[in-house]
Design a protein around this motif. Structure first.
Motif, PDB file in Angstrom:
ATOM      1  N   ASN A   1      -7.445   3.601  -7.465  1.00  6.54           N
ATOM      2  CA  ASN A   1      -6.098   4.181  -7.491  1.00  6.54           C
ATOM      3  C   ASN A   1      -5.303   3.699  -8.695  1.00  6.54           C
ATOM      4  OD1 ASN A   1      -6.512   5.609  -5.132  1.00  6.54           O
ATOM      5  ND2 ASN A   1      -5.605   4.061  -3.815  1.00  6.54           N
TER       6      ASN A   1
ATOM      7  N   ASP B   1      -3.666  -5.256   9.208  1.00  6.62           N
ATOM      8  CA  ASP B   1      -2.809  -5.313   8.016  1.00  6.62           C
ATOM      9  C   ASP B   1      -1.452  -5.835   8.439  1.00  6.62           C
ATOM     10  OD1 ASP B   1      -1.708  -4.929   5.455  1.00  6.62           O
ATOM     11  OD2 ASP B   1      -1.014  -2.929   6.004  1.00  6.62           O
TER      12      ASP B   1
ATOM     13  N   TRP C   1     -12.000   0.980   9.974  1.00  5.59           N
ATOM     14  CA  TRP C   1     -10.719   1.589   9.628  1.00  5.59           C
ATOM     15  C   TRP C   1     -10.966   3.026   9.182  1.00  5.59           C
ATOM     16  CZ3 TRP C   1      -5.947   2.543  10.097  1.00  5.59           C
ATOM     17  CH2 TRP C   1      -5.125   3.011   9.064  1.00  5.59           C
TER      18      TRP C   1
ATOM     19  N   ASP D   1      -7.605   5.696   5.395  1.00 11.33           N
ATOM     20  CA  ASP D   1      -6.673   5.663   4.263  1.00 11.33           C
ATOM     21  C   ASP D   1      -6.109   7.035   3.930  1.00 11.33           C
ATOM     22  OD1 ASP D   1      -6.871   2.953   3.911  1.00 11.33           O
ATOM     23  OD2 ASP D   1      -8.393   3.058   2.345  1.00 11.33           O
ATOM     24  N   ARG D   2      -6.914   8.060   4.057  1.00  9.82           N
ATOM     25  CA  ARG D   2      -6.477   9.402   3.658  1.00  9.82           C
ATOM     26  C   ARG D   2      -5.606  10.081   4.706  1.00  9.82           C
ATOM     27  NH1 ARG D   2      -9.172  13.475   6.074  1.00  9.82           N
ATOM     28  NH2 ARG D   2     -10.849  12.896   7.512  1.00  9.82           N
TER      29      ARG D   2
ATOM     30  N   SER E   1      -9.345  -3.643  -2.873  1.00  7.55           N
ATOM     31  CA  SER E   1     -10.524  -2.917  -2.422  1.00  7.55           C
ATOM     32  C   SER E   1     -11.001  -1.985  -3.526  1.00  7.55           C
ATOM     33  CB  SER E   1     -10.190  -2.099  -1.177  1.00  7.55           C
ATOM     34  OG  SER E   1      -9.243  -1.079  -1.507  1.00  7.55           O
TER      35      SER E   1
ATOM     36  N   TYR F   1       0.489   4.519  11.467  1.00  7.32           N
ATOM     37  CA  TYR F   1      -0.053   3.341  10.786  1.00  7.32           C
ATOM     38  C   TYR F   1       0.525   2.072  11.394  1.00  7.32           C
ATOM     39  CZ  TYR F   1      -1.605   0.304   6.967  1.00  7.32           C
ATOM     40  OH  TYR F   1      -2.205  -0.695   6.224  1.00  7.32           O
TER      41      TYR F   1
ATOM     42  N   CYS G   1       5.436   2.924   6.138  1.00  9.96           N
ATOM     43  CA  CYS G   1       4.069   3.330   6.480  1.00  9.96           C
ATOM     44  C   CYS G   1       4.033   4.396   7.557  1.00  9.96           C
ATOM     45  CB  CYS G   1       3.259   2.120   6.936  1.00  9.96           C
ATOM     46  SG  CYS G   1       3.003   0.877   5.671  1.00  9.96           S
TER      47      CYS G   1
END
Length: 305
Positions: A216, A158, A103, A106-107, A210, A175, A171
């Motif tokens: 976060n 996901d 993956w 995320d950023r 995670s 995504y 999203c």
């Protein structure tokens, strides 16, 4: 402890952290030899710029009771992936389990923005990381996996097919496309490898604790419940061990072909196989998200974990 995967060889592509690490460790706990790949090593970080490394994952696999083998691989590079598969073939002569978990994006995605307001460069990079890596890895690894009957391919995504059937507007375009496409990739592979006695499916964790998610929220795995004060629905979250145990259960199931082409969740499989999360619970996150969170009900995990 029972180790039903003793003698089995697994490749977890994208095992540096998160679900990939949890899966690799639980396959090790079941006795498997696990090749763990990723870009982040003790001497070189990926663009994610996180501290977790593939060497750490391999050590955790071995400590759990299996054999962990760390190999630095950029799964966007077909030559390096092909070399990895040749190494597995040369050292073990077989591949029983392939987990596509790469993956690393995320950023790259932004919540709540329509396509035309998102970064095109970031969106296309997300698709490269989320889809091209999986296609390259399967292209290289499937000939080894189907050499003997019984192989298992797990595409990590996901959301279930049922949940992702509706556009995930929050999203955004890239995504939503990436996570839905992975489910389709599993379906395609299931059709192509079934005649070889192999099984392919997609699997989603729930709200995954995670390493990045914990950071976060400013909590640890030991103190994660503190985050529910600000985000009450985080109470349904699960550790990476939960989805790891789902993969281990699938790999150990002699009747796993019944799942060929299916879209599965860790919470749903826990009800079938009886495994639990690290705390002994069985969080059913996707049912909770629909029936509680999206329904506007107050956070209450009673009956959901």
């Amino acid at each position: 402890m029972s180790r039903p995967l003793t003698g089995k060889i697994a490749l977890v592509a994208g095992a540096t952290r998160g679900a990939g690490r949890g899966i690799a460790v639980q396959l090790g706990a079941a006795g498997a030899t696990v090749y763990v790949t990723g870009r982040s090593t003790r001497t070189q970080r990926s663009e994610m710029d996180r501290p977790e490394t593939i060497e750490e994952t391999a050590e955790l696999v071995t400590a759990a009771g299996g054999e962990g083998i760390a190999v630095q691989v950029d799964h966007l590079d077909p030559a390096r992936v092909a070399a990895l598969v040749r190494r597995i073939d040369g050292e073990r002569g077989r591949l029983d389990v392939l987990v596509n978990d790469v993956w690393g994006a995320d950023r790259l995605f932004e919540f709540g923005k329509p396509l035309w307001e998102q970064s095109l460069d970031d969106g296309l990079r997300m698709l490269r990381l989320a889809l091209d890596t999986h296609a390259i890895t399967s292209h290289c690894a499937l000939p080894l996996l189907i050499r003997e009957p019984g192989g298992l391919v797990v595409e990590i995504t996901d959301g279930t097919a049922e949940y992702n059937a509706a556009y995930r507007k929050e999203c955004g375009y890239f995504y939503d496309l990436a996570k839905s496409a992975v489910i389709r990739m599993a379906l395609a592979q299931s059709e192509e490898i079934a005649s070889y006695g192999a099984t392919a499916l997609s699997l989603t964790p729930g709200w995954l604790r995670s390493e990045a998610m914990l950071d976060n929220f400013g909590v640890t795995e030991e103190t994660w419940r503190d985050a529910t004060k600000a985000t009450p629905h985080f109470a349904i979250s699960e550790s990476p061990a939960f989805v790891g145990r789902a993969v281990a259960a699938l790999a150990a199931d002699p009747e796993r072909a019944r799942w060929n082409g299916a879209s599965l969740s860790s919470g749903g499989l826990a009800q079938v196989y009886g495994f639990t999360d690290a705390d002994g619970s069985r969080p059913d996150a996707w049912r909770y998200i629909v029936e509680v969170e999206q329904a506007g009900r107050p956070a209450d995990v009673t009956g959901y974990r």
